[in-house]
Scaffold this motif. Structure first.
Motif: not given
Lengths: 230, 417, 326, 291
Positions: C141, C143-145, C229, C232-235, C237
């Motif tokens: 995945g 990730w960028f939060l 979404n 919100y998740l910053g992720f 996959s």
């Protein structure tokens, strides 16, 4: 007069989902009578027949057949009791041969005597091993009716039997229907007014879900003058 | 429309009232219980694994509570565990993680499934929180800057699994021609690169390779390919149910007569799911096998024994590999909290990094700067027992050797340190 | 519609009321739950619209959700840091995907439409997981939060900001669907497609265009939910497009009442709520949820909102006229 | 990688084995859709149940065949009651009801399996061991048996549909159930019969598949998408189509994994999309089946 009717349709209303299609329709049928129901596209003729044959549940009203109320009964029970509906779209079973089509009806009714079918429609005898999908429109209609008369039904409901057929076949059908009515009462829904004027003894006119006219005068039927009501 | 306006006024009033009732912060400085959040995929693909992990975590909690609780500066603190199901779904997992936090959890252990562990780690980066995933996490997540300050992964990466498998096949079993069946995801690729690194170093050759997706149930065509290539050893990256299907089908096709079958990361669940004849002679790396009898390091044997005993007594069967990862993660969390004397993530992180050496049920280990534990015995090389060798229901394997130490891990330079 | 106006206030007020009440639930229920309900409701809205108003059941919704999520993720991971632009990119990506997919899929008849959407979803999953692995990092995945910038007015780098923003977006989406369903010719044309495509053709409308437009709108809505979404998740996959979640959107739509304005909210609220509560009580929650699903499908075919509105209308108007849908 | 002829032969035979299982699982699905216009996702529950009962019976009696038979019979009764209790109520409703309803049945059923059998994978030993040489390649004997059995079942189903009057009625019902009813035939009996036939074939597929794969409660899930592809490529409601498409899908999966294993998972989906775009009713789906 009460018992002279084999079929009494009383104040039937019906709807498809949210749209109402029939509004309190009634009619009667004598034992060897040939009646016709006429009306334009979408007037509710097919819905009416399906309600009578118990294939659709009316929202109100009832149907009495041979003195018994049959509304709400299972369609196959009604058919076995001798009230048969013949669909309008020449819908023989595409994947089945003519023989299998007939066999199925025999299986349902326990009547394996196909001679009466071949009496009216000798052509079916040659076509026995042909698949339903390969038949012409006229042949399909013959098979539909032939299939229906197995088990000697007392009432046949015929939905648009002449739709899309050649004029020669239509006039043959007219003869067959007249002969059939010696044993069976017929309710015919059709738009072909000249065909109806040849065979109908009484005509009901239906418009926008309501019965608008009933004509028993032979001359009026032959002139098709009732069409002004539709 | 007058009624409509009245409604709006009414609503505004409600909003105002609601804003005047803010949730009052209730965080005490010296809490009387330590709330441990446990988040595991109790339904879905990994449910069987998660079930054993839940057991191990709860065992660790019970053991601490039997001692009276955690030794904190303000006295003994009991541990209370709340278990939630993450359903192997990122949204569900993150939501439940936040529930746990809102319910006052002080730390969370859990996650078998790597993407979810990374998603939670991402949250912990923004909002520091002690988080101890219990999976075998992808190599990429250990790259510098990926893990949050207080995320500590008790497992290692699949790279290490692959490296150990390669090492064991080449140096211990002496099989140099390898067919590698990968899994077409990060897990499989990481094992593959570990294996390649081992081959390069110790002189093995990968004579053929392929990859299949997770959840593949029919491997026969691939196995035909393996048979055709006829390597000395067939190393597979399959795990859990996939591994069972693969090994069973390999046996049915007679591969065991022609080569050594080596499942890179084997567990008791796999052994249990195999007919004994298919298990016989199967090699694999096992994170922790419950019967270490005959192993030379007596210290470890003793420690493992008492853990296995406690576990068996409570659950009626020995702990499996993944259960042990979870057990180590939980006990390490407790130790760190005690050493830190605080529940704050910064203190816990400091306690671990200041004093990275620890001893767990499978021997000495050390937290590395990338938050991976370097185990002296990272995994045990095991050989499957057949029906006639088996003495009890749980007697699946014979431990042949153990691998571990810094050598088996990806270098810090390769991770960007 | 005239009738409902005289009986109730303008439905747009109801929309605002519903979402404000939902927003206030934040003070009673966990915030994560409320936020999830809003985002998922936006996601289900399109699906419910397609089922209830056009008779199109799509088992491919996750792929449109994923289109939005990955659009946003690609922007935030590789290009920029502004979450608003990220959402815009996600929605545009969803728009593009649904325009193209619509051309091929909409012409199929109903069961085949349902299942080829499923196939499309599987292919999307495969692309994200295997083929585009260079860009998506496969199962690992993106990730960028921590990369998301704080922004003015509503700060999307905080959860609170995302909650505000999601509620505003939701109200906007519901206004749009309120208009689409019951205030426009388009809504009537959609219903006509469902009831009788032939007759719509006689009226001079192109049924394909109507369906295609509805398909694009519905699935762009799903993509919007995907973007929210992702922020919100910053992720993200690939599992977001997993085929095994394909039935969920349809089931929730039916649960709430397909084609009703508030069906999606009710469905999501109950589905997620049930799962969260039951999974805390029993370990094998699937059993309970499965049985409830069966019971609900057998007893109330109109879904929760559909059944409720019937009851409400009957008691207020005291006649049997079918109510217009809320 | 160059494909060797020997490899190709074995891939072909092994593909046939997969086709066999696919066929058994999907023929019921296809019949149910054709006749009742329902999509019965709970077939995957019967599949998993069949496998689990087979496993248990082997443990008790040691006899695989007895296990297989018990599984089929048990599922037969369960399917009978589910049809009577649940399906009866939704035949007249739109098709998505059946999808969601059967999804619920499947969910609940798998939940029950988990409750009874637990989550751990269970081993089932193949009743026929050894390999059979076919054209110079060794093929596991059990696979050959599955292929033969699938062919036998196909012939049986074919005979039932084409040579018996009840089967003729089923075929007619696939065309239009209402017209069959209008002839005076009790279609609900046909529905019940078809449903339990479908469910028992699914259970048989599960029991037969058990020795090849691992037995877990979720085993139906991993085969669901393949089963649907088979049904759709073949054309809903067509037995011949189902046979041919399970053959095609089996071969694609088999040869796909020979070239590059991930192809096995995606090639059938791509094939399905192509087939649908060219012929929207599948290869043998009747265009009269509108719903």
């Amino acid at each position: 007069m009460e018992d002279a009717f084999i079929l009494k349709v009383n104040d039937i209303s019906a709807s498809y989902g949210q749209s109402k299609v029939l509004f309190g329709v009634s009619f009667n049928l004598g034992p060897h009578e040939r009646i016709a129901i006429v009306g334009r596209n979408g007037a509710g003729k097919t819905t009416l027949l399906k309600c009578v044959a118990a294939l659709l549940k009316p929202t109100s009203g009832f149907v009495v057949y041979e003195g018994e109320e049959i509304t709400g009964r299972k369609p196959f029970e009604v058919a076995r009791a001798g009230l048969k509906y013949v669909h309008q779209d020449k819908g023989v079973f595409q994947d089945l041969t003519v023989r299998e089509n007939l066999k199925l009806s025999s299986y349902a009714t326990g009547d394996y005597d196909w001679s009466k079918v071949f009496k009216y429609f000798p052509k079916l005898k040659i076509l026995l091993d042909k698949k339903g999908a390969g038949l012409s429109g006229g042949e399909k209609q013959m098979l539909m009716i032939g299939r229906a008369i197995l088990g000697s039904p007392k009432v046949l409901l015929l939905d648009e039997p002449t739709e899309g057929l050649a004029p020669g076949i239509v006039s043959d059908l007219a003869t067959v229907f007249c002969e059939l009515s010696e044993n069976t009462a017929l309710v015919i829904v059709d738009q072909n007014l000249s065909f109806i004027s040849k065979i109908a003894q009484r005509v009901y006119g239906i418009k926008e879900g309501k019965m608008v006219v009933e004509i028993s005068d032979t001359q009026e039927i032959q002139q098709a003058s009732y069409s002004r009501f539709l | 429309m007058r009624s409509g306006k009245r409604v709006l006024v009414f609503l505004l009033a409600i909003v105002l009232v609601a804003m005047l009732l803010p949730a009052i912060g209730m965080s005490a400085d010296e809490p009387e219980t330590f709330n441990l959040g446990v988040l595991l995929p109790l339904t879905g693909t990994f449910a069987a694994v998660a079930e054993t992990q839940e057991e191990a975590i709860l065992l660790a909690v019970d053991e601490v509570n039997e001692k009276g609780g955690l030794n904190m500066p303000w006295g003994k603190v009991k541990v209370e565990a709340t278990v939630m199901d993450d359903e192997v779904d990122i949204n569900v997992g993150v939501r439940r993680f936040r529930y746990l936090k809102e319910q006052g959890a002080h730390a969370v252990v859990g996650q078998v499934w790597a993407p979810l562990a990374m998603a939670i780690n991402e949250l912990c980066k923004k909002d520091p929180f002690p988080y101890f995933p219990v999976n075998v996490a992808p190599l990429e997540s250990f790259k510098k800057g990926s893990l949050a300050d207080c995320t500590f992964a008790a497992g290692y990466t699949p790279w290490t699994v692959g490296y150990m498998a390669g090492y064991a096949a080449i140096n211990i079993l002496g099989k140099k021609n390898i067919f590698f069946l990968s899994r077409s995801d990060a897990w499989g690729w990481d094992i593959g690169s570990g294996l390649e690194a081992a081959c390069e170093k110790y002189g093995g050759t990968i004579v053929g390779s392929d990859e299949v997706a997770v959840g593949t149930s029919d491997f026969t065509t691939v196995l035909e390919k393996v048979k055709f290539v006829s390597p000395e050893v067939f190393i597979s990256a399959q795990f859990g149910g996939d591994a069972i299907a693969l090994i069973k089908q390999s046996y049915d096709m007679g591969l065991h007569n022609e080569m050594v079958i080596f499942n890179s990361f084997v567990t008791n669940v796999v052994a249990e799911g195999l007919p004994p004849e298919a298990r016989e002679g199967l090699y694999g790396m096992h994170f922790f096998y419950h019967d270490l009898s005959g192993f030379e390091d007596q210290e470890v044997v003793k420690m493992a024994e008492s853990y296995v005993e406690g576990y068996t007594e409570k659950y009626g069967g020995p702990p499996d590999a993944y259960a042990t990862i979870a057990y180590i993660a939980t006990t390490q969390l407790f130790e760190a909290v005690e050493r830190a004397g605080s529940f704050e993530p910064e203190d816990i992180q400091k306690a671990i990094m200041d004093n990275p050496d620890f001893v767990c049920v499978k021997g000495p280990a050390k937290w590395r700067i990338d938050h991976q534990p370097i185990y002296d015995y990272a995994a045990f090389l095991v050989r499957g027992k057949g029906l006639d060798e088996q003495t009890s229901k749980w007697d699946f394997f014979e431990v042949i050797d153990a691998l571990g130490g810094e050598e088996m891990y990806p270098s810090l330079e390769s991770l960007g340190y | 519609m005239k009738l409902s106006k005289s009986m109730f206030f303008d439905r747009r007020y109801i929309i605002v009321v519903v979402f404000v009440v939902l927003y206030l639930l934040r003070y009673v229920l966990p915030e994560a739950f409320v936020l999830e309900v809003v985002i998922q409701s936006i996601y289900v809205m399109g699906c419910s619209f397609l089922i209830g108003r056009l008779g199109l059941v799509s088992f491919g919704q996750p792929v449109y959700l994923a289109a939005g999520a990955y659009g946003t993720a690609f922007y935030l991971y590789y290009v920029g840091t502004n979450p608003y632009i990220g959402i815009l990119v996600g929605v545009l990506m969803g728009l593009m995907v649904s325009i193209v997919a619509g051309v091929f899929l909409v012409r199929l008849s109903s069961s085949y439409f349902t299942l080829s959407n499923l196939a499309f979803c599987a292919i999307g999953f495969f692309l994200l997981q295997k083929v585009l692995v260079k860009y998506t990092h496969g199962d690992n995945g993106l990730w960028f939060l921590s990369k998301i910038d704080s922004t003015v007015i509503i700060d999307l780098s905080t959860t609170k900001g995302i909650v505000y923003f999601s509620f505003l977006i939701a109200i906007g989406v519901w206004f749009l669907y309120d208009y689409l369903m019951d205030r426009s010719v388009f809504g009537a044309a959609c219903l006509a497609v469902k009831i009788n495509e032939e007759k719509l053709r006689f009226l001079g409308y192109n049924a394909f265009n109507v369906k295609w437009l509805a398909f694009v709108i519905a699935n762009t809505t799903a993509a919007l939910a995907g973007s929210l979404n992702a922020i919100y998740l910053g992720f993200v996959s690939p599992s977001i497009a997993d085929v095994s979640k394909a039935v969920e959107a349809v089931a929730i739509s039916m649960l709430g009442g397909a084609g009703t304005l508030f069906g999606p909210v009710a469905g999501v609220l109950i589905f997620i709520g049930l799962k969260d509560i039951i999974s805390q009580i029993v370990s094998h929650w699937e059993l309970v949820v499965g049985i409830m699903l069966v019971a609900i499908m057998i007893r109330g075919e109109k879904g929760i909102v559909g059944s409720l509105e019937g009851i409400v209308h009957k008691s207020i108007t005291k006649n049997n006229n079918k109510p217009v849908s809320w | 990688m160059e494909i060797d002829i020997k490899l190709a032969i074995s891939a072909f035979v092994l593909g046939l084995g997969m086709s066999g299982v696919y066929f058994l699982l999907t023929v019921g699905l296809s019949l149910c859709y054709g006749l009742m216009r329902v999509i019965s996702l709970d077939q995957f529950f019967y599949y998993a149940l069949g496998a689990h009962i087979t496993y248990t019976l082997i443990n008790i009696t040691g006899n695989f065949w007895l296990g297989l038979l018990t599984g089929v019979i048990a599922v037969l009764f369960i399917a009978y009651s589910i049809e009577k209790l649940i399906y009866r109520q939704i035949y007249k409703k739109p098709i998505m009801f059946s999808m969601i309803l059967s999804f619920g049945v499947n969910l609940a059923g798998v939940g029950i399996i988990k409750y009874i059998w637990g989550l751990a994978p269970k081993p089932v030993k193949a009743p026929i061991g050894g390999t059979i040489p076919i054209l110079g390649t060794d093929v596991p004997g059990y696979r050959v048996f599955v292929i033969l059995l699938a062919i036998l079942i196909y012939l049986g189903v074919w005979y039932f549909l084409n040579k018996t009057i009840v089967g003729t009625a089923v075929r007619a019902g696939i065309d239009d159930a209402e017209k069959v009813e209008a002839l005076g035939i009790n279609v609900y009996k046909l529905f019940t019969l078809t449903f339990i036939l479908a469910a028992s074939l699914s259970a048989l597929a599960g029991g037969l598949h058990a020795p090849m794969i691992m037995v877990v409660p979720d085993m139906g899930l991993s085969i669901t998408s393949f089963a649907f592809m088979v049904v759709i490529i073949g054309g809903l409601g067509s037995i011949k189509g189902t046979l041919i498409s399970s053959f095609i899908v089996g071969q694609i999966v088999s040869f796909g994994s020979l070239i590059w294993a991930p192809l096995a998972n995606i090639a059938p989906f791509i094939l399905m999309l192509i087939v649908l775009l060219i012929k929207p009713t599948g290869l043998y789906g009747s265009k009269y089946l509108r719903r």
